[in-house]
Write an enzyme that holds these catalytic residues in place. Structure first.
Site, short mmCIF file in Angstrom:
data_model
loop_
_atom_site.label_atom_id
_atom_site.label_comp_id
_atom_site.label_asym_id
_atom_site.label_seq_id
_atom_site.Cartn_x
_atom_site.Cartn_y
_atom_site.Cartn_z
N ASP A 146 0.84 -1.19 0.00
CA ASP A 146 0.00 0.00 0.00
C ASP A 146 0.88 1.25 0.00
OD1 ASP A 146 -1.80 2.18 1.08
OD2 ASP A 146 -3.21 0.51 1.12
N ILE A 147 0.50 2.26 -0.78
CA ILE A 147 1.30 3.49 -0.83
C ILE A 147 1.07 4.37 0.39
CG2 ILE A 147 1.51 3.51 -3.34
CD1 ILE A 147 -0.64 5.77 -3.31
N HIS A 201 -6.98 -5.74 2.04
CA HIS A 201 -5.84 -5.19 2.75
C HIS A 201 -5.33 -6.25 3.71
CE1 HIS A 201 -6.69 -0.86 1.84
NE2 HIS A 201 -7.92 -1.33 1.68
N HIS A 251 -10.52 -5.57 -3.49
CA HIS A 251 -9.18 -5.68 -2.94
C HIS A 251 -9.25 -6.02 -1.46
CE1 HIS A 251 -10.27 -1.39 -2.50
NE2 HIS A 251 -9.42 -1.34 -1.48
N GLY A 301 -15.50 3.07 3.39
CA GLY A 301 -14.13 3.47 3.16
C GLY A 301 -13.51 2.93 1.89
N GLN A 302 -14.31 2.34 1.01
CA GLN A 302 -13.75 1.84 -0.25
C GLN A 302 -13.47 3.04 -1.16
OE1 GLN A 302 -16.22 -0.85 -2.57
NE2 GLN A 302 -14.51 -1.40 -3.89
N SER A 303 -12.20 3.26 -1.47
CA SER A 303 -11.82 4.41 -2.30
C SER A 303 -11.51 4.02 -3.74
CB SER A 303 -10.63 5.14 -1.68
OG SER A 303 -9.53 4.26 -1.57
N ASN A 347 -13.23 -3.30 2.24
CA ASN A 347 -14.28 -2.31 2.40
C ASN A 347 -15.21 -2.37 1.19
OD1 ASN A 347 -12.96 -1.28 4.75
ND2 ASN A 347 -11.55 -0.19 3.42
#
Length: 112
Positions: free
Chosen positions: A30-31, A100, A98, A91-93, A85
């Site tokens: 993750d960035i 985490h 995906h 909170g799914q952006s 999410n």
């Protein structure tokens, strides 16, 4: 999906720090990590979220969880959290399924 961030990462249009890759999924760090170890595992097939999982694509989700377990073991993680999410309020952006994988710190409960 040409505008999907994760589809662009899969296509190599956007670089990522890969943890693992095969013909069905990609795992990368993750960035904006929320834990000392924080990587994402995504299917190469575009699925919008867990809400889009059905009989036609469920096998890739099972494969992803196998990959998560294998990579956690390879990285020496004996305790970790897996989160997905679903939807903006949760909170799914990025609208691409995906998971985490977070480890290396105490996780609070309930989350959020």
């Amino acid at each position: 999906m040409s505008e999907c961030l994760f589809c662009k990462i899969i296509a190599g249009e956007i670089p990522s720090n890969k943890v693992y890759e095969d013909d069905r999924c990609l795992a990368f760090y993750d960035i904006d990590p929320q834990a000392p170890t924080h990587f994402l595992v995504i299917p190469k097939e575009h699925i919008p979220s867990v809400a889009g999982v059905d009989a036609s694509n469920a096998a890739v989700v099972a494969h992803i969880f196998t990959v998560i377990a294998q990579q956690a073991q390879r990285l020496g993680l004996d305790s970790y959290r897996v989160v997905s999410n679903i939807g903006e309020q949760a909170g799914q952006s990025v609208p691409h399924l995906h998971f985490h994988v977070l480890a290396g710190r105490d996780m609070t409960w309930p989350p959020g």
